[in-house]
Enzyme design. Sequence first.
Site, PDB file in Angstrom:
ATOM      1  N   SER A 183     -77.033   2.329  10.174  1.00  0.00           N
ATOM      2  CA  SER A 183     -76.600   3.823  10.305  1.00  0.00           C
ATOM      3  C   SER A 183     -77.092   4.640   9.431  1.00  0.00           C
ATOM      4  O   SER A 183     -78.299   4.857   9.322  1.00  0.00           O
ATOM      5  CB  SER A 183     -74.998   3.650  10.358  1.00  0.00           C
ATOM      6  OG  SER A 183     -74.405   4.902  10.844  1.00  0.00           O
ATOM      7  N   ASP A 353     -73.672   1.742  22.275  1.00  0.00           N
ATOM      8  CA  ASP A 353     -73.511   2.544  20.846  1.00  0.00           C
ATOM      9  C   ASP A 353     -73.503   4.041  21.378  1.00  0.00           C
ATOM     10  O   ASP A 353     -74.592   4.552  21.770  1.00  0.00           O
ATOM     11  CB  ASP A 353     -74.743   2.301  20.009  1.00  0.00           C
ATOM     12  CG  ASP A 353     -74.521   2.510  18.676  1.00  0.00           C
ATOM     13  OD1 ASP A 353     -73.818   3.634  18.271  1.00  0.00           O
ATOM     14  OD2 ASP A 353     -74.871   2.023  17.791  1.00  0.00           O
ATOM     15  N   HIS A 386     -71.782   0.383  17.930  1.00  0.00           N
ATOM     16  CA  HIS A 386     -72.233   0.518  16.449  1.00  0.00           C
ATOM     17  C   HIS A 386     -71.939  -0.384  15.539  1.00  0.00           C
ATOM     18  O   HIS A 386     -72.406  -1.146  14.840  1.00  0.00           O
ATOM     19  CB  HIS A 386     -71.714   1.885  16.127  1.00  0.00           C
ATOM     20  CG  HIS A 386     -72.508   2.534  14.985  1.00  0.00           C
ATOM     21  ND1 HIS A 386     -73.879   3.163  15.203  1.00  0.00           N
ATOM     22  CD2 HIS A 386     -72.134   3.183  13.826  1.00  0.00           C
ATOM     23  CE1 HIS A 386     -74.471   3.590  14.267  1.00  0.00           C
ATOM     24  NE2 HIS A 386     -73.394   3.446  13.122  1.00  0.00           N
TER      25      HIS A 386
END
Length: 414
Positions: A183, A353, A386
Site C-alpha cells: 500500500s 481490491d 487489499h
Amino acid sequence: MADCGLMSLAFYGLLLVLVAQCVGVHGSSRGQSKLVYSPQPEIGICASSVTVHGYKCEEHEVTTSDGYILNMQRIPEGRFGAKNGYTNRPPVLIQHGVLVDGMTWLLNPPEENLPLILADKGFDVWIANTRGTRFSRKHVSLDPSQSDFWNWSWDELVTFDLPTFFDHVYSQTNQKAHYVGHSLGTLIALASFSEGRLENRLQSAALLSPIAYLSHMKTALGVVAAKAFVGEATTLFGMSEFNPKGEEVAKFLKSLCSYPGVDCYDYLTAFTGKNCCLNESTIDSFLKNEPQSTATKNMVHLAQTVRDGVVAKFNYGRPDYNLMHYGEIKPPVYNLSNIPHDLPIFVSYGGQDSLSDIKDVQLLLDAFRLHDVDKLSIQYIKEYAHADFIMGVNAKDLVFNQVASFFNRESSIA
C-alpha cells in the site's frame, strides 16, 4: 487545497479506523544509528510478536537527518538457527502502509506471516516503523504534543525515513537490501526509486497491492465521504496529528454511516474490497494493535494523489507557497519512468481490491513499459483484496513464497 479527493483518501486510511472503531554509531550522512534494547520489552514488537515464537529479534533505533527517532526490528535468522551462514543471509526491509505499523505483518501465526517466513527461508529480516506510529514517536527536539512534530507528509517518508532505514540495514550487513512494501509502502518506494535515492542500497523490490495511482479507487464509503465534505482536513479535525482513535474521526464516521444507502455493517469490505482469506483471530489481533496515528498533512497529500491523478510532491495550495518551497508554482512530479529499467521489481495485485484498483495498477504498469522484460515480474490474484496481501491465511502459498523465490533469484544473480 483539498476537495472531495481528500476524504476519499482519508477513508482509504480510515479503513483501519473503521475495523477497529543517545550515543550511537554514525551509520550514514542521513542520520545516526544505534542498536538498542527496549527497557520495557513486553511492549515492544520483538517481545510481543517474535521472540514468543522462538525467533531471535533485536530492537533498533535510527535517527533521520530531520531528527525523527524511528524504531526497527531485526530478525537475523530463522526459528531453528542460521541458514547458509549468518553473514551471508540476504537482508530484506519490510515497510507497512498508512495508519498501521510493523506489527501488522506479524498478526498471523509464524507459518503464515511474511517476516517469519522469510527468516525461516534464510533471509535477514528488518521491519520498519515510520514516524508517528507508536514506537516511532520520538524526536531529538520535538514532542508529539507539538504541531511541528506532525508537519510532514509522505514526501518526508521518501526523503528521510526510507533512506535512513536502508542506510542502517547496509551499515549493519554491508549488503544491499531487498524491499517489500504494501500500500503506502509501495508509493513511497516508487517515489524514492524515481529520484535515485536508494540506488546503492537496493537489490530488488516487491510491491504488494501498489497504490501509486488512485483515481479509480471505488470504495463505497470513500465515495460518500468525497461527496460529504469540501474543505481542508485541518478544519475538520482541528489538529496536526491524524489520530484514528480520536473523537473527531469517530464523529465524522458516524455522520457518514447515516447516509442513505451506506452499509456500515462490514467496514473492511466497504473500504478494501471483499477480502477472501482473513480469519477471525487475525482480525481480533488487528483490533488490539491498530490503527496508528499519522500526520493530517500526510492524509491531505494522499488525497491530492487521488484528486490530481499524478504522483507529485505536496501541494501547498497557493502558487506563491509552492514557489517558496519548490521554486515553481506547481509541485514537482515524481517521474516513475525514471526508475532504473534494470531494477528487479515484483508486482502483486488483486482483482477484488477497491483501493489498488486494477485500472490504477495498469497505469503503474504502463510506466514500466520500457522496463527490462526479465526484470519485471507481475502477479495477479483474482480473488484477493487489499488486506489479503498481508493477513490472508493462504498468502504464504499465493504471495509470500513467490516473493521469497523472486528475492532468491535476484540474490543469486547479484
